[in-house]
Design an enzyme around this catalytic site. Structure first.
Site, mmCIF file in Angstrom:
data_model
loop_
_atom_site.group_PDB
_atom_site.id
_atom_site.type_symbol
_atom_site.label_atom_id
_atom_site.label_comp_id
_atom_site.label_asym_id
_atom_site.label_seq_id
_atom_site.Cartn_x
_atom_site.Cartn_y
_atom_site.Cartn_z
ATOM 1 N N GLN A 86 22.884 31.812 1.879
ATOM 2 C CA GLN A 86 23.042 30.377 2.285
ATOM 3 C C GLN A 86 21.641 29.920 2.737
ATOM 4 O O GLN A 86 21.315 30.091 3.920
ATOM 5 C CB GLN A 86 24.074 30.093 3.236
ATOM 6 N N ALA A 139 32.171 22.008 5.405
ATOM 7 C CA ALA A 139 31.463 23.032 4.821
ATOM 8 C C ALA A 139 30.124 23.039 4.163
ATOM 9 O O ALA A 139 29.625 21.733 4.400
ATOM 10 C CB ALA A 139 32.479 23.367 3.713
ATOM 11 N N HIS A 140 29.603 23.870 3.346
ATOM 12 C CA HIS A 140 28.259 23.809 2.935
ATOM 13 C C HIS A 140 28.033 22.678 1.856
ATOM 14 O O HIS A 140 28.929 22.393 1.215
ATOM 15 C CB HIS A 140 27.683 25.174 2.385
ATOM 16 N N ASN A 141 26.856 22.119 1.927
ATOM 17 C CA ASN A 141 26.436 21.056 0.698
ATOM 18 C C ASN A 141 27.253 19.973 1.186
ATOM 19 O O ASN A 141 26.913 18.797 0.226
ATOM 20 C CB ASN A 141 26.915 21.680 -0.656
#
Length: 337
Positions: free
Chosen positions: A196, A237-239
């Site tokens: 990540q 969460a990511h993004n």
């Protein structure tokens, strides 16, 4: 320090009716207020409470002011006016510049002389702590992280590598910003971790509640816009990208790569699946499960999946009649026999 109502109305806006020289020094509920307090009538249903209140001044909408025999400020939004008064009487404590003896500051970090660094805090390599920042006890500011001017990290907040916090932000205890997103690829039945490598970028005037987690991006950054307000125990969460001035209540989960527009409101325990587009000014009700993108100004409620709020209310109304409908069907079947 006591202030006259004449002075106070210049802070809140609105129209003062009553004794402008009356002094007040704090806020309280209608029930608890004394002669030196300001209270607010924010809901017409509680107008009877005003008659019994000892408040020195009451913030009230003009439509609810008729018949009131007390000092009052007529305000188009009593809740907003009350917030202004409460902020005036309850400012955050002043930052006391300095670094606690037990703090560990990397020699390559930049810490403004006007910042306060609390006990047992760690500031990593090339991190930047801006002017007037408060870093409370036990915080971890890892390598290359940035904390903007006048932001406050209350205690035990973790900023992972490369996280950027804007100016005038407030992060509550236990918040973790920039931990790895949940990214794995399946290799013959086993999970292979995907690095990540994005960051988390937080705008200005953002508030992040206790034990809320915001994951770093997998490739692009996770972005929290200016003025966003996040309650406790939220998972982002990511993004994910959250637009300016959106407010999200506790226990909400937002899956990866979803974009949420500006000025949205998301109620407690709602869930939003990944890779969706949520338009500006949307409202998502409590415990709603959003499985599709929403157009601007959508208003959804319900369980799994979330549906338009009006349809949800009609569905619930029908469910409440289901026993009576079953009895009628049973009676009709008996008549046919």
């Amino acid at each position: 320090m006591p202030v006259s109502l004449e002075r106070l109305v210049t802070i809140t806006g609105g129209v003062l009716e009553g004794d402008g020289n009356h002094l007040v020094d704090g806020v309280a509920t209608l029930h608890d207020a004394q002669n030196h307090h300001v209270a607010a009538l924010t809901n017409s249903r509680y107008k009877r409470e005003v008659e019994k209140s000892s408040a020195g001044c009451i913030l009230v909408a003009e439509k609810d002011a008729e018949g009131l025999d007390c000092n009052r400020i007529l305000h188009p939004d009593p809740s907003l006016g009350f917030a202004m008064v409460s902020r005036y009487f309850n400012p955050p404590r002043a930052v006391v510049p300095g670094v606690a003896d037990s703090a560990v500051i990397d020699v390559t970090a930049t810490v403004a002389t006007s910042a306060e660094i609390g006990a047992n805090t760690v500031v990593g390599a090339n991190a930047v702590i801006g002017e007037g920042v408060y870093i409370g006890p036990g915080c971890m500011i890892l390598d290359n992280a940035i904390v903007g001017e006048s932001s406050r990290l209350i205690a035990n907040v973790t900023l992972c590598e490369g996280v950027e916090i804007g100016t005038h932000c407030l992060l509550h205890p236990g918040a973790v910003i920039g931990s790895d997103g949940f990214g794995f690829a399946n290799e013959a039945g086993k999970w292979l971790k995907v690095p990540q490598i994005g960051r988390v970028v937080v705008g200005n005037l953002v508030e992040i509640g206790a034990n809320t987690s915001i994951d770093r991006g997998s490739l692009r950054d996770t972005v929290i816009g200016d003025g966003v307000k996040l309650d406790n125990q939220i998972q982002i969460a990511h993004n994910v990208v959250i637009g300016a001035h959106t407010a999200i209540a506790g226990l909400v989960g937002i899956a990866g790569s979803t974009t949420i527009g500006s000025h949205c409101t998301i109620a407690g325990e709602a869930g939003i699946v990944g890779h969706l587009q949520i338009g500006d000014y949307c409202h998502i009700g409590a415990r709603a499960m959003v499985t599709r993108s929403l157009k601007e100004r959508s208003n959804v409620s319900g369980g799994v999946p979330a549906v338009e709020s009006g349809l949800w209310r009609r569905m619930i109304a029908r469910l409440r009649r289901i026993d009576a409908m079953a009895d009628r069907i049973s009676a009709l079947e008996k008549m046919k026999k």
